[in-house]
Motif scaffolding. Structure first.
Motif, PDB file in Angstrom:
ATOM      1  N   GLN A 106      49.347  30.439  34.293  1.00  0.00           N
ATOM      2  CA  GLN A 106      49.472  31.736  33.638  1.00  0.00           C
ATOM      3  C   GLN A 106      50.242  31.617  32.325  1.00  0.00           C
ATOM      4  O   GLN A 106      49.889  32.262  31.333  1.00  0.00           O
ATOM      5  N   SER A 107      51.266  30.777  32.316  1.00  0.00           N
ATOM      6  CA  SER A 107      52.064  30.603  31.092  1.00  0.00           C
ATOM      7  C   SER A 107      51.274  29.912  29.993  1.00  0.00           C
ATOM      8  O   SER A 107      51.649  29.978  28.819  1.00  0.00           O
ATOM      9  N   ARG A 108      50.171  29.244  30.384  1.00  0.00           N
ATOM     10  CA  ARG A 108      49.311  28.578  29.407  1.00  0.00           C
ATOM     11  C   ARG A 108      48.112  29.436  29.006  1.00  0.00           C
ATOM     12  O   ARG A 108      47.169  28.948  28.387  1.00  0.00           O
ATOM     13  N   GLY A 109      48.149  30.702  29.377  1.00  0.00           N
ATOM     14  CA  GLY A 109      47.104  31.624  28.948  1.00  0.00           C
ATOM     15  C   GLY A 109      45.935  31.779  29.903  1.00  0.00           C
ATOM     16  O   GLY A 109      44.985  32.510  29.600  1.00  0.00           O
ATOM     17  N   VAL A 110      45.970  31.114  31.048  1.00  0.00           N
ATOM     18  CA  VAL A 110      44.900  31.263  32.037  1.00  0.00           C
ATOM     19  C   VAL A 110      45.096  32.590  32.764  1.00  0.00           C
ATOM     20  O   VAL A 110      46.225  32.968  33.099  1.00  0.00           O
ATOM     21  N   SER A 111      44.003  33.319  32.992  1.00  0.00           N
ATOM     22  CA  SER A 111      44.115  34.608  33.667  1.00  0.00           C
ATOM     23  C   SER A 111      44.631  34.415  35.092  1.00  0.00           C
ATOM     24  O   SER A 111      44.462  33.345  35.690  1.00  0.00           O
ATOM     25  N   SER A 112      45.258  35.444  35.619  1.00  0.00           N
ATOM     26  CA  SER A 112      45.841  35.361  36.963  1.00  0.00           C
ATOM     27  C   SER A 112      44.783  35.044  38.007  1.00  0.00           C
ATOM     28  O   SER A 112      45.001  34.226  38.908  1.00  0.00           O
TER      29      SER A 112
END
Length: 217
Positions: A185-191
């Motif tokens: 999530q911190s790398r921009g991947v959706s939850s």
């Protein structure tokens, strides 16, 4: 009445257990491929739950705009799936092979994990996510009692140590999956994508491992 409970430990046994003896016991258990196969599978299931409970508040509250109270209610769906899986297993194994029941649980578990991962984006709704979650926990509920029995059956005389190690892997896998989801999530991947990837990764690797072990027996 607790006063009526007697000590089950043999009277002649020593109450002092050297640390090196504990270390050797756990080292021996870790070297048992059959035991570890079942333990890693259970750990993968707990890891899947850890990934779900880490990502689901973002998925349902931030993504699907559910209220916090509604989210609190839908979390019962995961528990319901697990309970139903347990009840089904208890009923089926009375008359049929536990191995076939175990394979059915594996198939359900894998279908749910891959269903989450491969679901087209336009089909990702609160209903489909909850459906896959229910399927996953139902498969977990089927697998859990059988895998636990098989794992602890490897060490009937040291069931306490075997159960303690089992708990370590279960909680450790859940913590690891939560960290992995948070990292993605911190790398921009959706939850949702982070959850689906971690769940499918954990389950697929664990199932491949347990089948490799079973074929070599």
């Amino acid at each position: 009445n607790f006063s009526l409970l007697t000590e089950s430990r043999p009277a002649h046994s020593s109450r002092h257990i050297p640390f090196i003896s504990v270390f050797k016991t756990y080292w021996e258990i870790l070297g048992n491929r059959i035991y570890m196969g079942y333990i890693l599978l259970l750990g993968a299931c707990f890891g899947g739950l850890g990934a779900y409970y880490t990502a689901s508040p973002f998925i349902f509250i931030s993504g699907f705009r559910l209220s916090p109270s509604s989210y609190g209610l839908i979390t019962l769906i995961a528990a319901t799936g697990f309970i139903i899986g347990n009840l089904v297993t208890g009923y089926i194994v009375r008359n049929r092979s536990s191995h076939r029941t175990f394979y059915a649980g594996e198939a359900i578990l894998l279908a749910a994990a891959l269903g989450m991962l491969c679901m087209p984006r336009e089909m990702v709704t609160s209903a489909t996510v909850l459906g896959m979650t229910f399927l996953f926990t139902a498969g977990f509920g089927i697998i859990f009692p059988i895998a636990t029995k098989e794992a602890l059956g490897c060490y009937m005389e040291r069931a306490g140590a075997a159960a303690a190690l089992m708990g370590f892997f279960q909680l450790g896998s859940s913590a690891l999956s939560s960290l992995a989801v948070g990292f993605l999530q911190s790398r921009g991947v959706s939850s949702y994508s982070a959850m689906a990837f971690i769940v499918s990764l954990f389950v697929t690797l664990a199932l491949v491992n347990i089948h490799r072990i079973q074929r070599s027996r």
